[in-house]
Design a protein around this motif. Structure first.
Motif, PDB file in Angstrom:
ATOM      1  N   GLU A 206     -15.337 -60.298 -11.151  1.00  0.00           N
ATOM      2  CA  GLU A 206     -13.937 -60.692 -10.550  1.00  0.00           C
ATOM      3  C   GLU A 206     -12.887 -60.222 -11.187  1.00  0.00           C
ATOM      4  OE1 GLU A 206     -13.472 -61.718  -7.259  1.00  0.00           O
ATOM      5  OE2 GLU A 206     -15.173 -63.010  -6.421  1.00  0.00           O
ATOM      6  N   SER A 207     -11.818 -60.302 -10.655  1.00  0.00           N
ATOM      7  CA  SER A 207     -10.612 -60.029 -11.493  1.00  0.00           C
ATOM      8  C   SER A 207      -9.767 -61.434 -11.483  1.00  0.00           C
ATOM      9  CB  SER A 207      -9.515 -59.070 -10.656  1.00  0.00           C
ATOM     10  OG  SER A 207      -8.337 -59.039 -11.346  1.00  0.00           O
ATOM     11  N   VAL A 208      -9.847 -61.776 -12.874  1.00  0.00           N
ATOM     12  CA  VAL A 208      -9.255 -63.051 -13.153  1.00  0.00           C
ATOM     13  C   VAL A 208      -8.155 -63.313 -13.985  1.00  0.00           C
ATOM     14  CG1 VAL A 208     -11.729 -64.223 -12.791  1.00  0.00           C
ATOM     15  CG2 VAL A 208     -10.839 -63.728 -15.126  1.00  0.00           C
ATOM     16  N   GLN A 209      -7.366 -64.090 -13.864  1.00  0.00           N
ATOM     17  CA  GLN A 209      -5.847 -64.017 -14.543  1.00  0.00           C
ATOM     18  C   GLN A 209      -5.218 -65.556 -14.822  1.00  0.00           C
ATOM     19  OE1 GLN A 209      -2.867 -61.693 -12.710  1.00  0.00           O
ATOM     20  NE2 GLN A 209      -1.446 -61.906 -14.588  1.00  0.00           N
ATOM     21  N   GLN A 210      -5.712 -66.614 -14.146  1.00  0.00           N
ATOM     22  CA  GLN A 210      -5.240 -67.840 -14.409  1.00  0.00           C
ATOM     23  C   GLN A 210      -6.467 -69.034 -14.375  1.00  0.00           C
ATOM     24  OE1 GLN A 210      -2.822 -69.964 -11.411  1.00  0.00           O
ATOM     25  NE2 GLN A 210      -1.025 -69.599 -12.932  1.00  0.00           N
ATOM     26  N   PHE A 211      -6.268 -69.795 -15.470  1.00  0.00           N
ATOM     27  CA  PHE A 211      -7.181 -70.713 -15.428  1.00  0.00           C
ATOM     28  C   PHE A 211      -6.586 -72.053 -15.634  1.00  0.00           C
ATOM     29  CE2 PHE A 211      -7.914 -66.880 -17.846  1.00  0.00           C
ATOM     30  CZ  PHE A 211      -9.151 -66.503 -17.351  1.00  0.00           C
ATOM     31  N   MET A 212      -7.042 -73.150 -15.017  1.00  0.00           N
ATOM     32  CA  MET A 212      -6.647 -74.513 -15.033  1.00  0.00           C
ATOM     33  C   MET A 212      -7.871 -75.426 -15.087  1.00  0.00           C
ATOM     34  SD  MET A 212      -5.953 -77.478 -13.346  1.00  0.00           S
ATOM     35  CE  MET A 212      -6.676 -77.375 -11.903  1.00  0.00           C
ATOM     36  N   VAL A 213      -7.334 -76.474 -15.950  1.00  0.00           N
ATOM     37  CA  VAL A 213      -8.171 -77.372 -16.500  1.00  0.00           C
ATOM     38  C   VAL A 213      -7.468 -78.751 -15.994  1.00  0.00           C
ATOM     39  CG1 VAL A 213      -9.953 -78.542 -17.874  1.00  0.00           C
ATOM     40  CG2 VAL A 213      -9.463 -76.204 -18.232  1.00  0.00           C
ATOM     41  N   SER A 214      -8.193 -79.667 -15.208  1.00  0.00           N
ATOM     42  CA  SER A 214      -7.256 -80.775 -14.787  1.00  0.00           C
ATOM     43  C   SER A 214      -8.095 -82.228 -15.752  1.00  0.00           C
ATOM     44  CB  SER A 214      -7.389 -81.139 -13.453  1.00  0.00           C
ATOM     45  OG  SER A 214      -6.754 -82.433 -12.982  1.00  0.00           O
ATOM     46  N   TYR A 215      -7.242 -82.346 -16.722  1.00  0.00           N
ATOM     47  CA  TYR A 215      -7.719 -83.610 -17.702  1.00  0.00           C
ATOM     48  C   TYR A 215      -6.973 -84.889 -17.247  1.00  0.00           C
ATOM     49  CZ  TYR A 215      -9.279 -80.124 -21.233  1.00  0.00           C
ATOM     50  OH  TYR A 215      -9.870 -79.169 -21.636  1.00  0.00           O
ATOM     51  N   LEU A 216      -7.810 -85.876 -17.506  1.00  0.00           N
ATOM     52  CA  LEU A 216      -7.257 -87.343 -17.467  1.00  0.00           C
ATOM     53  C   LEU A 216      -7.090 -87.879 -18.663  1.00  0.00           C
ATOM     54  CD1 LEU A 216      -6.956 -89.745 -15.758  1.00  0.00           C
ATOM     55  CD2 LEU A 216      -9.525 -90.571 -16.223  1.00  0.00           C
ATOM     56  N   ARG A 217      -5.652 -88.578 -18.681  1.00  0.00           N
ATOM     57  CA  ARG A 217      -5.341 -89.531 -19.897  1.00  0.00           C
ATOM     58  C   ARG A 217      -5.520 -90.730 -19.479  1.00  0.00           C
ATOM     59  NH1 ARG A 217      -1.208 -91.833 -22.518  1.00  0.00           N
ATOM     60  NH2 ARG A 217      -1.437 -92.034 -24.685  1.00  0.00           N
ATOM     61  N   ASP A 218      -6.082 -91.868 -20.004  1.00  0.00           N
ATOM     62  CA  ASP A 218      -6.300 -93.164 -19.831  1.00  0.00           C
ATOM     63  C   ASP A 218      -6.294 -93.873 -21.050  1.00  0.00           C
ATOM     64  OD1 ASP A 218      -5.995 -95.300 -18.404  1.00  0.00           O
ATOM     65  OD2 ASP A 218      -7.879 -95.045 -17.132  1.00  0.00           O
ATOM     66  N   PRO A 219      -5.379 -94.196 -21.798  1.00  0.00           N
ATOM     67  CA  PRO A 219      -5.536 -94.587 -23.325  1.00  0.00           C
ATOM     68  C   PRO A 219      -6.569 -95.911 -23.275  1.00  0.00           C
ATOM     69  CG  PRO A 219      -3.312 -95.053 -22.197  1.00  0.00           C
ATOM     70  CD  PRO A 219      -3.908 -94.194 -21.573  1.00  0.00           C
ATOM     71  N   ILE A 220      -6.484 -96.782 -22.446  1.00  0.00           N
ATOM     72  CA  ILE A 220      -7.191 -98.212 -22.583  1.00  0.00           C
ATOM     73  C   ILE A 220      -8.612 -97.969 -22.517  1.00  0.00           C
ATOM     74  CG2 ILE A 220      -7.190-100.493 -22.169  1.00  0.00           C
ATOM     75  CD1 ILE A 220      -4.551 -99.607 -23.029  1.00  0.00           C
ATOM     76  N   PRO A 221      -9.110 -97.107 -21.680  1.00  0.00           N
ATOM     77  CA  PRO A 221     -10.583 -96.596 -21.743  1.00  0.00           C
ATOM     78  C   PRO A 221     -10.758 -95.697 -22.600  1.00  0.00           C
ATOM     79  CG  PRO A 221      -9.715 -96.452 -19.551  1.00  0.00           C
ATOM     80  CD  PRO A 221      -8.618 -96.710 -20.235  1.00  0.00           C
ATOM     81  N   TRP A 222      -9.946 -95.104 -23.509  1.00  0.00           N
ATOM     82  CA  TRP A 222     -10.303 -94.272 -24.597  1.00  0.00           C
ATOM     83  C   TRP A 222     -10.469 -92.672 -24.178  1.00  0.00           C
ATOM     84  CZ3 TRP A 222      -8.901 -96.583 -28.976  1.00  0.00           C
ATOM     85  CH2 TRP A 222      -9.162 -97.811 -28.999  1.00  0.00           C
ATOM     86  N   ALA A 223      -9.603 -92.651 -22.902  1.00  0.00           N
ATOM     87  CA  ALA A 223      -9.649 -91.182 -22.598  1.00  0.00           C
ATOM     88  C   ALA A 223      -8.306 -90.296 -23.002  1.00  0.00           C
ATOM     89  CB  ALA A 223      -9.598 -91.093 -20.781  1.00  0.00           C
ATOM     90  N   GLU A 224      -8.569 -89.564 -23.665  1.00  0.00           N
ATOM     91  CA  GLU A 224      -7.518 -88.756 -24.399  1.00  0.00           C
ATOM     92  C   GLU A 224      -7.573 -87.429 -23.963  1.00  0.00           C
ATOM     93  OE1 GLU A 224      -4.647 -89.303 -25.678  1.00  0.00           O
ATOM     94  OE2 GLU A 224      -4.776 -91.318 -26.052  1.00  0.00           O
ATOM     95  N   LEU A 225      -6.219 -86.650 -24.166  1.00  0.00           N
ATOM     96  CA  LEU A 225      -6.481 -85.110 -23.943  1.00  0.00           C
ATOM     97  C   LEU A 225      -7.228 -84.495 -25.257  1.00  0.00           C
ATOM     98  CD1 LEU A 225      -2.688 -84.115 -22.843  1.00  0.00           C
ATOM     99  CD2 LEU A 225      -4.774 -84.665 -21.441  1.00  0.00           C
ATOM    100  N   PRO A 226      -7.804 -83.238 -24.880  1.00  0.00           N
ATOM    101  CA  PRO A 226      -8.651 -82.795 -25.939  1.00  0.00           C
ATOM    102  C   PRO A 226      -7.849 -82.367 -27.286  1.00  0.00           C
ATOM    103  CG  PRO A 226      -8.245 -81.197 -24.303  1.00  0.00           C
ATOM    104  CD  PRO A 226      -7.629 -82.353 -23.887  1.00  0.00           C
TER     105      PRO A 226
END
Length: 604
Positions: free
Chosen positions: A513-533
């Protein structure tokens, strides 16, 4: 019949008697505003304090109407190696901190100032890694605590009988790790090993426990029921103290949750005759490891005081003492203790705000101090009226001088239809008051142009390594099914989660396929230790074997005001499309954190 003269004399006598009683009774000292009556002191902070320093520090507490001190890190164990900060009489235990004995110095000065000290016998740092159901390990730690408690009692209690007031139970229980009746049953058995030993030796002084709680891990009713069960199985005596941390500083409870949690826990304590119920108010802010502004701290006290018998804090000496941080905190709190309100002094606004472009969509914001910096403890930086950073004066012990700088770097999350950002800065006072804003500065950013054709919907993919068992993706469908989370929480089943490991996700588009855009939907929730990469990149391939990197995802700055679960859809848009059948996301998780993703999209 009494005449007017007799009535007047009687009234004067009655007023005199009332005035005498009032000025010599607890009524006079009672306040309609709460104050803290004690503080924790971690002894690693005090290893270089001499007698004069201890006297001065405890005088700050005394002057602010405090009566209690809780000292911790008296002895520390890692594995089977135990070190004590006092000269012990136990074979095989090493003394640390040279010839200084902070326990002796604390008790000596507390005795002179009529302060009461709770002492923590021992803490094993392996506690945080040991499973909640490993009762044999915890029982063995109680045996160690017993030996050290006996040594401390024999060494210091007869010498400082008024100051050596109680024991601090060092193992902090929480509702994330401990949530089963069986686990609280094991805890009860371990606590009884300690209590029964103290009783048998005639050393049962008041025992203080300070557990904590997390509203994302359960309900206040569940936690209260578990503690009620534990109290029913333990040999606590009248005068022992249940003193939960309010968890506002650590972010595990929101301010608006505090009263309801203490109300629930009060019901558990009331089932244990004679047990006292205190609160441990946290005087810090986990987001930037700073001292809590005093208006927030006093809100905690106001919310907790109707529920509890007393409030202490963690920790005045660390976060408000004029020997460890700018004296403005102590000055403002002392003003409150005397007058029941915080000082509200006008602050001058910062000057010369400027924004420089570091690279595309990444900016350096600088400003100058106002002419008068009296009563200023920091600065708040706003982007489009959203608080993105708080720069605070730093502590001597536990702080970082480099963190108090009039410069920040900001990488905004790019969004659709947002082409400009406007920055301002305000001066910040110890009481939590702020100045008028500085001059504003606007910068241009690239708005996200979401491309129309989604080519990855329901495509198959592989994941290395497999997600955490609790946040799994058994059928390998969640990341391309187009179903986003309905709430921004790790509990939402749309999210897939990994702990600690770098992640490779390879999507097979089924054909080139012709591809041009990529999107990753991350969660940040600091108390259960979920952070951006830490970082993330995209690579493409036509054969699934040979991949060509095409770009890095731009990890945005997290605003200071973002304290709860938030989604961060991060886009990478190429200048021109490329042909590919396979698309690989490589995402590097921050050490000791989780990465959570609910969708990975590829568009053209």
């Amino acid at each position: 019949m009494w005449n007017k003269k007799h009535i007047s004399i009687t009234l004067i006598i009655a007023i005199f008697i009332f005035t005498f009683i009032y000025f010599n009774s607890p009524l006079r000292s009672s306040k309609n505003y709460p104050i803290v009556t004690g503080s924790f002191i971690q002894l690693d902070m005090t290893q270089h304090w001499d007698n004069a320093h201890w006297k001065k520090e405890l005088s700050y507490l005394k002057d602010n109407k405090m009566r209690y001190i809780v000292i911790t890190n008296v002895s520390q164990t890692q594995g089977n190696i135990t070190e004590t900060c006092y000269k012990n009489n136990i074979a095989g235990y090493k003394k640390i901190y040279g010839n200084v004995d902070p326990v002796e110095l604390c008790l000596k000065n507390a005795e002179n100032l009529n302060l009461k000290v709770f002492i923590e016998p021992n803490f094993n740092s392996d506690w945080w890694q040991i499973p909640a159901d490993n009762y044999l390990w915890l029982n063995s730690q109680m045996e160690r605590s017993n030996i050290i408690a006996d040594d401390l009692y024999k060494k210091y209690h007869s010498k400082y009988p008024d100051a050596f007031y109680g024991w601090y139970f060092p193992y902090e229980i929480d509702n994330a790790r401990f949530n089963k009746t069986s686990e609280f049953g094991n805890l009860a058995n371990a606590i009884n090993i300690h209590l029964n030993y103290l009783d048998s030796k005639g050393e049962h002084l008041p025992v203080l426990l300070s557990p904590f709680m997390n509203s994302s891990a359960g309900t206040s009713k569940e936690y209260s029921a578990n503690w009620q069960y534990l109290f029913s199985k333990t040999n606590f005596k009248s005068g022992d103290i249940f003193c939960p941390q309010d968890c506002v500083g650590s972010g595990r409870l929101n301010l608006d949750e505090v009263n309801s949690w203490y109300t629930s826990l009060r019901k558990a304590v009331d089932k244990k005759p004679g047990m006292l119920f205190w609160a441990n108010a946290e005087s810090f802010d986990y987001v930037n490891n700073s001292s809590a502004l005093l208006n927030r701290f006093l809100k905690q006290l106001t919310l907790e005081s109707p529920c509890v018998d007393n409030i202490i804090c963690f920790s005045y000496s660390h976060y408000y003492s004029p020997d460890n941080i700018d004296g403005g905190f102590n000055e403002a709190y002392s003003y409150y203790v005397k007058k029941g309100k915080l000082p509200d002094k006008k602050l001058d606004n910062p000057q010369d705000l400027a924004v420089a472009i570091i690279e595309k969509n990444k900016f350096k914001i600088t400003w100058s101090s106002p002419k008068h910096t009296d009563n200023i403890c920091g600065y708040e930086i706003y982007r489009d009226n959203i608080l993105i950073s708080r720069i605070m004066v730093q502590r001597k012990y536990g702080g970082n001088p480099k963190d108090f700088s009039k410069t920040i770097i900001d990488t905004p999350l790019l969004k659709q239809n947002i082409k400009f950002h406007t920055y301002t800065v305000k001066s910040l006072g110890f009481s939590g008051n702020v100045s008028k804003p500085s001059n504003s500065a606007a910068v241009k950013v690239d708005a996200i142009n979401k491309l129309p054709h989604l080519v990855s919907k329901n495509c198959s993919y592989s994941i290395i390594p497999l997600p955490d068992e609790k946040y799994n993706d058994i059928s390998f469908t969640k990341l391309t099914d187009g179903k986003y989370s309905s709430v921004n929480s790790v509990k939402d089943k749309a999210f897939v989660g990994w702990y600690n490991d770098p992640i490779d996700i390879d999507i097979d588009l089924g054909k080139i396929e012709s591809v041009q855009q990529f999107m990753v939907s991350y969660l940040r929730d600091p108390i259960p230790w979920a952070e951006l990469p830490e970082r993330a990149s995209i690579a493409v391939s036509k054969d699934g074997i040979n991949f060509t990197p095409v770009g890095l995802l731009r990890i945005p700055s997290v605003p200071f005001s973002d304290r709860h679960g938030s989604k961060y859809p991060i886009y990478l848009t190429l200048d021109k499309p490329v042909n590919a059948r396979y698309v690989k996301l490589t995402s590097v998780t921050k050490p000791n954190y989780y990465t959570f993703i609910d969708e990975f999209e590829i568009r053209n």
